[in-house]
Design a protein around this motif. Structure first.
Motif, short mmCIF file in Angstrom:
data_model
loop_
_atom_site.label_atom_id
_atom_site.label_comp_id
_atom_site.label_asym_id
_atom_site.label_seq_id
_atom_site.Cartn_x
_atom_site.Cartn_y
_atom_site.Cartn_z
N ILE A 1 0.87 -1.18 0.00
CA ILE A 1 0.00 0.00 0.00
C ILE A 1 0.90 1.22 0.00
O ILE A 1 1.65 1.45 0.95
N ALA A 2 0.87 1.97 -1.10
CA ALA A 2 1.79 3.09 -1.26
C ALA A 2 1.31 4.31 -0.49
O ALA A 2 0.11 4.56 -0.41
N PRO A 3 2.26 5.06 0.08
CA PRO A 3 1.86 6.26 0.82
C PRO A 3 1.43 7.37 -0.13
O PRO A 3 1.87 7.41 -1.27
N PRO A 4 0.56 8.26 0.33
CA PRO A 4 0.19 9.41 -0.49
C PRO A 4 1.39 10.34 -0.65
O PRO A 4 2.25 10.36 0.24
N PRO A 5 1.46 11.09 -1.75
CA PRO A 5 2.62 11.96 -1.98
C PRO A 5 2.82 13.00 -0.86
O PRO A 5 3.93 13.46 -0.64
N ALA B 1 7.94 1.40 3.33
CA ALA B 1 7.80 0.19 4.15
C ALA B 1 7.05 0.52 5.44
O ALA B 1 6.21 -0.26 5.90
N ALA B 2 7.37 1.66 6.02
CA ALA B 2 6.72 2.07 7.27
C ALA B 2 5.22 2.26 7.05
O ALA B 2 4.40 1.77 7.82
N TYR B 3 4.89 2.96 5.97
CA TYR B 3 3.48 3.23 5.70
C TYR B 3 2.73 1.94 5.34
O TYR B 3 1.58 1.74 5.76
N ASN B 4 3.39 1.08 4.59
CA ASN B 4 2.78 -0.19 4.22
C ASN B 4 2.41 -1.02 5.45
O ASN B 4 1.28 -1.50 5.58
N LEU B 5 3.36 -1.12 6.38
CA LEU B 5 3.09 -1.88 7.60
C LEU B 5 1.96 -1.24 8.42
O LEU B 5 1.03 -1.91 8.87
N ALA B 6 2.05 0.08 8.57
CA ALA B 6 1.03 0.79 9.35
C ALA B 6 -0.35 0.65 8.71
O ALA B 6 -1.35 0.46 9.40
N SER B 7 -0.41 0.73 7.38
CA SER B 7 -1.70 0.60 6.69
C SER B 7 -2.32 -0.77 6.91
O SER B 7 -3.51 -0.88 7.18
N HIS B 8 -1.48 -1.79 6.79
CA HIS B 8 -2.01 -3.14 6.98
C HIS B 8 -2.47 -3.35 8.41
O HIS B 8 -3.47 -4.03 8.66
N LEU B 9 -1.76 -2.77 9.36
CA LEU B 9 -2.14 -2.98 10.75
C LEU B 9 -3.36 -2.14 11.15
O LEU B 9 -4.25 -2.62 11.83
N LEU B 10 -3.41 -0.90 10.69
CA LEU B 10 -4.46 0.00 11.18
C LEU B 10 -5.66 0.09 10.24
O LEU B 10 -6.75 0.46 10.65
N GLN B 11 -5.42 -0.21 8.96
CA GLN B 11 -6.52 -0.33 8.00
C GLN B 11 -7.26 0.96 7.64
O GLN B 11 -8.33 0.90 7.03
N THR B 12 -6.74 2.10 8.02
CA THR B 12 -7.30 3.33 7.47
C THR B 12 -6.15 4.27 7.13
O THR B 12 -5.12 4.28 7.81
N ARG B 13 -6.32 5.02 6.07
CA ARG B 13 -5.24 5.90 5.62
C ARG B 13 -4.87 6.94 6.67
O ARG B 13 -3.70 7.16 6.95
N ALA B 14 -5.88 7.56 7.24
CA ALA B 14 -5.61 8.64 8.20
C ALA B 14 -4.82 8.12 9.40
O ALA B 14 -3.83 8.72 9.82
N LEU C 1 5.81 -8.38 6.69
CA LEU C 1 7.26 -8.27 6.88
C LEU C 1 8.02 -9.29 6.04
O LEU C 1 9.09 -9.01 5.52
N ARG C 2 7.43 -10.47 5.89
CA ARG C 2 8.13 -11.52 5.14
C ARG C 2 7.88 -11.39 3.63
O ARG C 2 8.81 -11.29 2.85
N GLU C 3 6.62 -11.37 3.23
CA GLU C 3 6.31 -11.46 1.79
C GLU C 3 6.54 -10.15 1.06
O GLU C 3 6.93 -10.14 -0.10
N ILE C 4 6.26 -9.03 1.73
CA ILE C 4 6.40 -7.75 1.03
C ILE C 4 7.74 -7.11 1.32
O ILE C 4 8.42 -6.63 0.42
N GLU C 5 8.14 -7.11 2.59
CA GLU C 5 9.38 -6.41 2.94
C GLU C 5 10.62 -7.29 2.92
O GLU C 5 11.74 -6.80 3.09
N ASP C 6 10.41 -8.60 2.74
CA ASP C 6 11.56 -9.51 2.60
C ASP C 6 12.50 -9.53 3.80
O ASP C 6 13.71 -9.72 3.64
N LEU C 7 11.97 -9.36 4.99
CA LEU C 7 12.81 -9.44 6.18
C LEU C 7 13.12 -10.90 6.49
O LEU C 7 12.30 -11.78 6.23
N SER C 8 14.30 -11.14 7.05
CA SER C 8 14.65 -12.50 7.47
C SER C 8 13.86 -12.83 8.75
O SER C 8 13.34 -11.94 9.41
N TYR C 9 13.81 -14.12 9.09
CA TYR C 9 13.10 -14.53 10.31
C TYR C 9 13.70 -13.82 11.53
O TYR C 9 13.00 -13.41 12.44
#
Ligand SMILES: [Zn+2]
Lengths: 260, 185
Positions: free
Chosen positions: A56-60, B17-30, B136-144
């Protein structure tokens, strides 16, 4: 390999997280087991789907927003003042204040040795280690001699540790490289006996603390550096944790790290 | 270079990566944006403690902890609704609509929509502790080992949790695609 066991390991197999012999065993099993080969194919398909569509890409607007937030954070926080180089003649309150600062820095790097450096909360244990190393270093500076066995000969210092330490600490004569071996001693860090080998570079005394570690890493871990004061370098190699502490500059400390 | 400039140079490349993780966990953009900002400021304040070679897992640890704190606060606010329900069923659909409005061309949206929507729904149904290991594994490719550091568990737990998360995700996807097939008929 049994199907049950192989099935448990399929994920780790795909992720490249298995030891070579396990890897071979699982690969061999997949070649003969339809259930497991199908499961791997399914996982592979889902893995690709997640990789392709999961991000999920961040907004600009996020980057400028972060920069602005960091600007505000910079204004409201005072940058750390550099640590002064300690002198033996400094008064007690100053020494305590310095000790606190160095301890704070040491906390970060000792957590590193414990392989949990990204955990923000310093454990009690790490606090004790950091405190003890700092005290031991300052004590060694104040004593008449920082060593119990004083010799520039590694063949004298090394056997001295035998029977005194529960492992064989690295002792090297690095006079040619500019690190004179002064000798060794035992010290106590976090209630355990640790080996200390003492070197000198010009006027700077360097204490290298060593103790057996549960960290399997063979490469060096997180070097840590203080500002202008004591520098600490922490690394772990072949099951031994090292902490070098000195008022020597970081670059030369690192040189010593590579030589040991 | 100032500390702040150094911090930005090291961390901003991992904003995605930070936003991706946060989005998946919190499920809203804001919420995801707020959490990332919160995490970056915290990371900046704690920057002197970072001495590792790779800042990404360190930063993701902070992001992850900020997000879980927020999930806990939500749970407290909702009082009776469980954490998993809050973050999945009640917000999954809203999140998808929310994300669909993100910056994407109509063509891209059309091509991606079915698989992407399917995945977004399925991920939203997973409990957060499963979601994070998948991300973390499939998208960010972090090791175990890196994942273990980020989520604060032993490596063995990462392995078993990831296995369960994958099994669960597979089951959800199978169920959803079967439903789609039935609807198409
Ligand atoms: Zn099998």
């Amino acid at each position: 390999m049994q199907c049950d066991r192989a099935h448990e390991l399929l994920g780790a197999y795909r992720d490249g997280e298995l030891a070579p012999e396990e890897r071979r065993a699982v690969a061999g099993h997949i070649g003969t087991c339809r259930t497991c080969s199908t499961a791997v194919a399914d996982d592979e398909r889902i893995g690709r789907l997640v990789k392709k569509f999961g991000r999920i890409a961040p907004p600009p607007a996020l980057e400028p927003r972060l920069r602005a937030a960091l600007d505000r954070a910079e204004e409201t926080s005072l940058p750390g003042k550099p640590v002064e180089t300690p002198h033996l003649g400094m008064d007690a309150p100053k020494a305590r204040a310095l000790a606190k600062r160095v301890a704070a820095l040491a906390a970060a790097c000792l957590v590193a040795v414990m392989a949990t450096w990204w955990v923000m909360d310093t454990t009690r244990h790490a606090e004790q280690i950091e405190h003890d190393i700092l005290s031991a270093h300052i004590r060694s500076l104040l004593q008449d001699s920082p060593t119990q066995v004083a010799s520039s000969d590694q063949h004298v210092v090394r056997p001295w540790f035998a029977g005194r330490a529960d492992f064989a600490p690295a002792v090297k004569d690095l006079t040619a490289e500019g690190f004179a071996l002064l000798g060794g001693r035992l010290d106590y860090v976090a209630d355990r006996r640790v080996a200390v080998v003492v070197y000198k570079r010009r006027l700077h005394l360097i204490n290298v603390f060593m103790w057996p570690s549960s960290v399997a890493a063979t490469e060096s871990l997180a070097p840590a550096t203080s500002r202008n004061g004591y520098n600490l370098l922490i690394w772990s190699r072949n099951g031994v944790s090292y902490c070098a502490i000195s008022d020597l500059n970081a670059a030369e400390m690192r040189e010593l790290q590579h030589l040991l | 270079m100032t500390d702040k400039a150094r911090f930005e140079r090291l961390t901003l490349p991992h904003m995605d990566a930070a936003y991706n993780l946060a989005s998946h966990l919190l499920q809203t953009r804001a919420d995801a944006e707020d959490a990332v900002q919160d995490a970056f400021v915290r990371a900046y304040r704690a920057f002197h403690q970072f001495e590792g070679a790779d800042i990404r897992p360190w930063l993701l640890t902070i992001v992850r902890n900020v997000c879980f704190r927020r999930l806990q606060e939500r749970r407290r606010a909702d009082n009776v609704v469980s954490l998993d329900e809050v973050s999945s069923r009640s917000t999954g659909a809203a999140f998808e609509a929310d994300m669909a409005s993100a910056d994407r061309s109509p063509e891209q949206t059309a091509i991606a929509s079915s698989d992407q929507a399917l995945l977004a729904h399925a991920m939203a149904e997973l409990p957060p502790v499963f979601r994070e290991v998948i991300v973390l594994r499939e998208i960010e490719d972090l090791s175990y080992r890196e994942i273990a550091g980020v989520i604060g568990t032993p490596v063995g737990t990462v392995m078993s949790r990831l296995a369960r998360a994958r099994t669960e995700l597979k089951a959800i996807l199978n169920r959803m695609t079967n439903q789609d097939d039935r609807n198409a008929m």
